[in-house]
Write an enzyme that holds these catalytic residues in place. Sequence first.
Site, short mmCIF file in Angstrom:
data_model
loop_
_atom_site.label_atom_id
_atom_site.label_comp_id
_atom_site.label_asym_id
_atom_site.label_seq_id
_atom_site.Cartn_x
_atom_site.Cartn_y
_atom_site.Cartn_z
N GLY A 81 0.82 -1.21 0.00
CA GLY A 81 0.00 0.00 0.00
C GLY A 81 0.85 1.26 0.00
O GLY A 81 1.94 1.29 0.57
N ARG A 145 1.29 -5.81 -4.97
CA ARG A 145 1.35 -6.72 -3.82
C ARG A 145 1.77 -8.15 -4.20
O ARG A 145 1.51 -9.08 -3.43
CB ARG A 145 -0.01 -6.77 -3.12
CG ARG A 145 -0.41 -5.50 -2.39
CD ARG A 145 -1.56 -5.75 -1.45
NE ARG A 145 -2.06 -4.52 -0.85
CZ ARG A 145 -1.55 -3.96 0.23
NH1 ARG A 145 -0.52 -4.50 0.83
NH2 ARG A 145 -2.06 -2.85 0.72
N ASP A 176 4.93 -7.65 5.16
CA ASP A 176 4.90 -8.72 4.15
C ASP A 176 5.99 -8.51 3.10
O ASP A 176 6.68 -9.45 2.70
CB ASP A 176 3.54 -8.77 3.46
CG ASP A 176 2.45 -9.31 4.38
OD1 ASP A 176 2.76 -10.18 5.22
OD2 ASP A 176 1.29 -8.88 4.26
N LYS A 202 8.11 0.61 5.56
CA LYS A 202 6.99 1.45 5.12
C LYS A 202 5.68 0.88 5.61
O LYS A 202 5.54 -0.33 5.65
CB LYS A 202 7.01 1.49 3.59
CG LYS A 202 5.80 2.09 2.95
CD LYS A 202 5.11 1.16 1.95
CE LYS A 202 4.39 0.01 2.59
NZ LYS A 202 3.47 -0.71 1.72
N THR A 203 4.74 1.65 5.97
CA THR A 203 3.31 1.35 6.09
C THR A 203 2.64 2.40 6.95
O THR A 203 3.13 2.73 8.04
CB THR A 203 2.97 -0.06 6.66
OG1 THR A 203 1.54 -0.15 6.75
CG2 THR A 203 3.57 -0.40 8.00
N ASP A 205 0.08 1.89 8.46
CA ASP A 205 -0.55 1.18 9.58
C ASP A 205 0.26 1.26 10.87
O ASP A 205 -0.26 1.02 11.95
CB ASP A 205 -0.76 -0.30 9.23
CG ASP A 205 -1.80 -0.49 8.14
OD1 ASP A 205 -2.33 0.51 7.66
OD2 ASP A 205 -2.09 -1.65 7.79
N LYS A 242 -26.37 17.20 16.02
CA LYS A 242 -27.44 16.25 15.69
C LYS A 242 -26.98 14.90 15.15
O LYS A 242 -27.81 14.04 14.89
CB LYS A 242 -28.43 16.90 14.72
CG LYS A 242 -27.83 17.35 13.39
CD LYS A 242 -28.91 17.96 12.50
CE LYS A 242 -28.29 18.44 11.20
NZ LYS A 242 -29.24 19.07 10.31
N GLU A 311 -9.94 -0.13 11.29
CA GLU A 311 -10.35 -0.93 10.13
C GLU A 311 -10.38 -2.43 10.43
O GLU A 311 -11.27 -3.15 9.99
CB GLU A 311 -9.32 -0.65 9.02
CG GLU A 311 -9.53 -1.34 7.74
CD GLU A 311 -8.35 -1.06 6.81
OE1 GLU A 311 -8.60 -0.64 5.69
OE2 GLU A 311 -7.18 -1.26 7.21
N GLU A 427 -7.37 8.47 1.51
CA GLU A 427 -7.12 9.92 1.50
C GLU A 427 -5.76 10.28 2.09
O GLU A 427 -5.20 11.33 1.80
CB GLU A 427 -8.13 10.67 2.36
CG GLU A 427 -9.58 10.55 2.16
CD GLU A 427 -10.23 9.22 2.47
OE1 GLU A 427 -9.55 8.24 2.80
OE2 GLU A 427 -11.46 9.19 2.36
P1 FBP Z 1 0.63 -2.00 3.66
O1 FBP Z 1 0.57 -2.93 4.82
O2 FBP Z 1 1.07 -2.63 2.40
O3 FBP Z 1 1.43 -0.76 3.97
O4 FBP Z 1 -0.85 -1.48 3.37
C1 FBP Z 1 -1.65 -1.06 4.40
C2 FBP Z 1 -3.00 -0.58 3.92
O5 FBP Z 1 -2.99 0.79 3.65
C3 FBP Z 1 -4.04 -0.95 4.97
O6 FBP Z 1 -4.21 0.07 5.91
C4 FBP Z 1 -5.24 -1.28 4.13
O7 FBP Z 1 -6.04 -2.27 4.74
C5 FBP Z 1 -4.64 -1.85 2.89
O8 FBP Z 1 -3.40 -1.26 2.73
C6 FBP Z 1 -5.48 -1.58 1.68
O9 FBP Z 1 -4.92 -2.26 0.60
P2 FBP Z 1 -5.18 -1.93 -0.93
O10 FBP Z 1 -4.36 -0.74 -1.26
O11 FBP Z 1 -4.70 -3.14 -1.62
O12 FBP Z 1 -6.65 -1.66 -1.06
#
Ligand code: FBP
Length: 552
Positions: A81, A145, A176, A202-203, A205, A242, A311, A427
């Site tokens: 991602g 991926r 991964d 990187k990530t 998350d 509201k 999520e 976003e």
């Molecule tokens: P990475 O672990 O590859 O950094 O991706 C994380 C992420 O952004 C998650 O937060 C999300 O669930 C997922 O990628 C979404 O994947 P895709 O871009 O394949 O829709």
Amino acid sequence: MQVSSLQEARYEYQPKLPGMLKNGVGEICVKEGKETASVADQDKIKELFPNTYGKKEITFEKGKNTAENKKQVVGVILSGGQAPGGHNVICGLYDALKATNPENVLLGFKGGPSGLIDNDYVEFTDEIIDAYRNTGGFDIIGSGRTKLETVQQFEIVEKVAAKHGLNAIVIIGGDDSNTNAAVLAEYMAAHKTGVQVIGCPKTIDGDLKNEDIEASFGFDTATKTFSEVIGNIERDANSAKKYWHFIKVMGRSASHVALECALETQPNICLIGEEVAAKKMSLSDIADYVADSVTKRAARGDNFGVVLVPEGIVEFVPEFSALIAEINELLAGENADEFNKLVDWASKEHFIEDGLSQNSMKVFALLPEPLQKQLFLERDPHGNVQVSLIESEKLISTLVYDNLRRRKKHGTYTGKFSPLHHFFGYEGRCAFPSNFDADYCYSLGYNACMLIQYGYTGYLSKVSNLAAPAEEWVAGGMPITKMMNIERRNGEDKPVIRKALVELDGKPFKYFEENREKWAVETCYTYPGAIQYYGPSSVCDITTKTLALEQG
Ligand code: FBP
């Protein structure tokens, strides 16, 4: 140069490097530390990585560069991602390579790991690099991926590397993808190809971290971007008075993003998946917990609020994670083809009923049909459920609604409940990197070049002491095998990098825990506003609250 947009202005930004790297490539020497061992399953990991296991941690220092200055041809991929700052890793790597020797070459393989297999690449030039400095996104070469795991794939990569005379491959990715990097490094070492493999953490998350890797890049910018918008929604909620806003934020397997956004914005409720798992909360416990806040606020006349939902929440609910584990086994291997061939939902339901245990079938039957279907969406190539496609914010608000209806019947709740739903993920993944991510990523790339020059392989580029000013950051490298353990994936035991979940005895969660009862009832919202790129360092260079709390 006259600049007319933030994009152009950012091209000019000069990222900060750690003090030990900033005197030029000729003034960087290496200090080796202790030998390492994997976090768990040491015997198995050692057996699987005989050539790259147990290597020493290393740190760079100011001093004469003693590495051999041979010409380097390096390949780089962006994997998984998107995360803000990926372009700067490539820029830092490119600048360090060219500073070491102008003849050095950097090739970018397109579309993630598959670019290496398909030999789809671009040779970077000053012109290309200068158009991407300090920008968000991965569009410079794209990402993907594809999992590199079969011997056939490695043989192709070996041939592609030989064709270009590559002496190193840099993989910029999450847990991964860096698992891929470790496996590829081992293959290249075992086959004496002379190709080194270096990873970069990187990530968005934030779950690729441990005692050495303090933060994965992109987490800072993504959480600041989400927090800006969550703060805006809070202000709107407090103005209109509201709506109850249910906001799902990305973070597939850990709740770091939700927790950081909660620390930044002080919503009424933030669910933390790791706590849900530890307390073995069921879906109805979660609904009850949120409904308590709705009820107490209604009693004060406040029929509005904000709930953050990570999520990956559904995977933390024990009854749900058991269901998902069974579905994963059910869809492993050829079964997935059989399932996908079934044309209508009724025949798929029969297949599911035959394959699930009674308990899981009970949980499955409780779910609304759209959610049932979402659980059977295709897994990603690493076997993960695509939780970004599961509308857990809607599931939770529906359960809260049912709970409140029961309370109304018993006369314990008399308010109004109008829920609205949001999902913040994509976003934030390609925003202009904050100064922190711009600096951190450039340093990771620069540092990766130093690891290559000094001949290391199977290492993750490491920059630490990140809560301090960049000048005091510490650059070095850590063997990837140190972070690995054995986990069940796609129905098989696999060596993988251990994910870092939110620690319930860690300082960020403790701070949240101390304050959340008050936030749940009162309106304590805070409004962090947009990321600032220019202005006082106290505003522009601040790190996440998570990092600040973790490092005191
Ligand atoms: P990475 O672990 O590859 O950094 O991706 C994380 C992420 O952004 C998650 O937060 C999300 O669930 C997922 O990628 C979404 O994947 P895709 O871009 O394949 O829709």
